[in-house]
Design an enzyme around this catalytic site. Structure first.
Site, PDB file in Angstrom:
ATOM      1  N   TYR A 204     -12.629  -2.222  -3.639  1.00 47.60           N
ATOM      2  CA  TYR A 204     -13.068  -2.369  -2.246  1.00 47.60           C
ATOM      3  C   TYR A 204     -14.594  -2.363  -2.127  1.00 47.60           C
ATOM      4  O   TYR A 204     -15.117  -2.049  -1.057  1.00 47.60           O
ATOM      5  CB  TYR A 204     -12.470  -1.256  -1.392  1.00 47.60           C
ATOM      6  CG  TYR A 204     -11.086  -1.552  -0.828  1.00 47.60           C
ATOM      7  CD1 TYR A 204     -10.809  -2.755  -0.157  1.00 47.60           C
ATOM      8  CD2 TYR A 204     -10.073  -0.602  -0.907  1.00 47.60           C
ATOM      9  CE1 TYR A 204      -9.561  -3.007   0.391  1.00 47.60           C
ATOM     10  CE2 TYR A 204      -8.815  -0.848  -0.355  1.00 47.60           C
ATOM     11  CZ  TYR A 204      -8.572  -2.053   0.296  1.00 47.60           C
ATOM     12  OH  TYR A 204      -7.326  -2.285   0.856  1.00 47.60           O
TER      13      TYR A 204
ATOM     14  N   ASN B 134      -1.843   0.263   6.954  1.00 44.28           N
ATOM     15  CA  ASN B 134      -1.339  -1.019   7.472  1.00 44.28           C
ATOM     16  C   ASN B 134      -0.499  -1.773   6.445  1.00 44.28           C
ATOM     17  O   ASN B 134      -0.331  -2.988   6.524  1.00 44.28           O
ATOM     18  CB  ASN B 134      -2.491  -1.867   8.030  1.00 44.28           C
ATOM     19  CG  ASN B 134      -3.556  -2.154   6.991  1.00 44.28           C
ATOM     20  OD1 ASN B 134      -3.376  -1.856   5.812  1.00 44.28           O
ATOM     21  ND2 ASN B 134      -4.645  -2.759   7.408  1.00 44.28           N
TER      22      ASN B 134
ATOM     23  N   GLU C  17      -9.611 -10.763  -7.538  1.00 48.52           N
ATOM     24  CA  GLU C  17      -8.669  -9.652  -7.367  1.00 48.52           C
ATOM     25  C   GLU C  17      -7.488  -9.754  -8.341  1.00 48.52           C
ATOM     26  O   GLU C  17      -6.994  -8.734  -8.830  1.00 48.52           O
ATOM     27  CB  GLU C  17      -8.177  -9.621  -5.909  1.00 48.52           C
ATOM     28  CG  GLU C  17      -9.303  -9.248  -4.942  1.00 48.52           C
ATOM     29  CD  GLU C  17      -8.869  -9.163  -3.481  1.00 48.52           C
ATOM     30  OE1 GLU C  17      -7.708  -9.503  -3.168  1.00 48.52           O
ATOM     31  OE2 GLU C  17      -9.698  -8.735  -2.664  1.00 48.52           O
TER      32      GLU C  17
ATOM     33  N   LYS D  75       0.825  -1.217   0.000  1.00 48.50           N
ATOM     34  CA  LYS D  75       0.000   0.000   0.000  1.00 48.50           C
ATOM     35  C   LYS D  75       0.864   1.276   0.000  1.00 48.50           C
ATOM     36  O   LYS D  75       2.074   1.216   0.268  1.00 48.50           O
ATOM     37  CB  LYS D  75      -0.922  -0.024   1.224  1.00 48.50           C
ATOM     38  CG  LYS D  75      -2.002  -1.115   1.173  1.00 48.50           C
ATOM     39  CD  LYS D  75      -2.917  -0.999   2.394  1.00 48.50           C
ATOM     40  CE  LYS D  75      -4.052  -2.010   2.347  1.00 48.50           C
ATOM     41  NZ  LYS D  75      -4.950  -1.852   3.534  1.00 48.50           N
TER      42      LYS D  75
ATOM     43  N   HIS E 132      -2.190  -5.313   1.557  1.00 49.02           N
ATOM     44  CA  HIS E 132      -3.494  -5.958   1.345  1.00 49.02           C
ATOM     45  C   HIS E 132      -3.239  -7.402   0.948  1.00 49.02           C
ATOM     46  O   HIS E 132      -2.259  -7.692   0.259  1.00 49.02           O
ATOM     47  CB  HIS E 132      -4.263  -5.272   0.206  1.00 49.02           C
ATOM     48  CG  HIS E 132      -5.437  -6.098  -0.268  1.00 49.02           C
ATOM     49  ND1 HIS E 132      -6.670  -6.030   0.346  1.00 49.02           N
ATOM     50  CD2 HIS E 132      -5.540  -7.041  -1.240  1.00 49.02           C
ATOM     51  CE1 HIS E 132      -7.481  -6.903  -0.251  1.00 49.02           C
ATOM     52  NE2 HIS E 132      -6.828  -7.524  -1.225  1.00 49.02           N
TER      53      HIS E 132
HETATM   54  P1  IDP Z   1      -7.876  -6.660   5.774  1.00 49.74           P
HETATM   55  O1  IDP Z   1      -7.080  -5.672   4.948  1.00 49.74           O
HETATM   56  O2  IDP Z   1      -7.097  -7.166   6.942  1.00 49.74           O
HETATM   57  O3  IDP Z   1      -8.474  -7.761   4.939  1.00 49.74           O
HETATM   58  P2  IDP Z   1     -10.550  -5.530   5.875  1.00 49.74           P
HETATM   59  O4  IDP Z   1     -11.502  -5.704   7.007  1.00 49.74           O
HETATM   60  O5  IDP Z   1     -10.823  -6.262   4.614  1.00 49.74           O
HETATM   61  O6  IDP Z   1      -9.083  -5.841   6.421  1.00 49.74           O
HETATM   62  O7  IDP Z   1     -10.498  -3.977   5.581  1.00 49.74           O
HETATM   63  C1  IDP Z   1      -9.871  -3.488   4.416  1.00 49.74           C
HETATM   64  C2  IDP Z   1      -8.999  -2.315   4.796  1.00 49.74           C
HETATM   65  O8  IDP Z   1      -9.830  -1.274   5.292  1.00 49.74           O
HETATM   66  C3  IDP Z   1      -8.017  -2.611   5.926  1.00 49.74           C
HETATM   67  O9  IDP Z   1      -6.801  -3.156   5.485  1.00 49.74           O
HETATM   68  C4  IDP Z   1      -7.810  -1.244   6.521  1.00 49.74           C
HETATM   69  O10 IDP Z   1      -6.830  -0.508   5.773  1.00 49.74           O
HETATM   70  C5  IDP Z   1      -9.145  -0.578   6.321  1.00 49.74           C
HETATM   71  N1  IDP Z   1      -9.943  -0.648   7.546  1.00 49.74           N
HETATM   72  C6  IDP Z   1     -10.531  -1.749   8.072  1.00 49.74           C
HETATM   73  N2  IDP Z   1     -11.185  -1.461   9.202  1.00 49.74           N
HETATM   74  C7  IDP Z   1     -11.017  -0.128   9.390  1.00 49.74           C
HETATM   75  C8  IDP Z   1     -11.463   0.785  10.396  1.00 49.74           C
HETATM   76  O11 IDP Z   1     -12.156   0.434  11.357  1.00 49.74           O
HETATM   77  N3  IDP Z   1     -11.083   2.093  10.231  1.00 49.74           N
HETATM   78  C9  IDP Z   1     -10.315   2.512   9.184  1.00 49.74           C
HETATM   79  N4  IDP Z   1      -9.878   1.690   8.222  1.00 49.74           N
HETATM   80  C10 IDP Z   1     -10.222   0.383   8.324  1.00 49.74           C
HETATM   81 MG    MG Z   2      -9.944  -7.698   3.461  1.00 47.17          MG
END
Ligand code: IDP
Ligand code: MG
Length: 136
Positions: free
Chosen positions: A52, A115, A129, A12, A118
């Site tokens: 997304y 983070n 994807e 990312k 992905h």
């Molecule tokens: P993942 O990336 O671990 O699969 P997902 O739940 O699919 O997590 O969420 C996609 C992305 O959305 C996450 O990687 C993160 O960057 C963002 N995200 C998820 N939950 C939150 C939140 O509560 N606040 C802000 N961003 C979030």
């Molecule tokens: Mg995810």
């Protein structure tokens, strides 16, 4: 039993910006992943919204899509046995605070939104994807 799979990984913007591309690729290679395809691109917000789409009802959807399209990303097709779950394990929990020692997000993640990586969450979504970024 062998179960060769492919999964989609994205480095990312926060990680590309900090020049962590090579270090993160090393972590994949050290765990036995092959990088079959890769490209560094920047996407439009409208493309991030498509990518997304499963999150479109979430309060963070707009910020998430703005973020993914805010700078260069590296998209990769990773392959190894059980690649989907293996990549999720190597990435660590969504929130870096909760990620275990030795995971990419523990090492490099800044916050729940920044983070660093992905990874596809199922074999079915991995196919979707991979097609999204690499369909010719
Ligand atoms: P993942 O990336 O671990 O699969 P997902 O739940 O699919 O997590 O969420 C996609 C992305 O959305 C996450 O990687 C993160 O960057 C963002 N995200 C998820 N939950 C939150 C939140 O509560 N606040 C802000 N961003 C979030
Ligand atoms: Mg995810």
């Amino acid at each position: 039993m062998n179960n060769l799979e492919q999964t989609l990984s994205i480095i990312k913007p926060d990680a590309v910006e900090r020049n962590l591309e090579n270090e993160i690729k090393e972590m994949f290679k050290n765990k036995g992943f092959s990088i079959l395809k890769q490209k560094k691109i920047q996407i439009e917000k409208s493309e991030a919204e498509k990518f997304y789409k499963v999150h479109e009802t979430k309060p963070f959807y707009s910020d998430l899509c703005a973020y993914l399209s805010s700078g260069p990303i590296v998209v990769m097709v990773l392959e190894k046995d059980n690649a989907v779950i293996g990549n999720r394990e190597l990435m660590g929990a969504t929130n870096p605070i909760d990620a275990k020692e030795g995971t990419i997000r523990k090492k490099y993640g800044i916050s729940i939104d920044k983070n660093s990586v992905h990874g596809s969450d199922s074999v079915e979504n991995a196919k979707i994807e991979i097609d999204f970024f690499f369909k010719d």
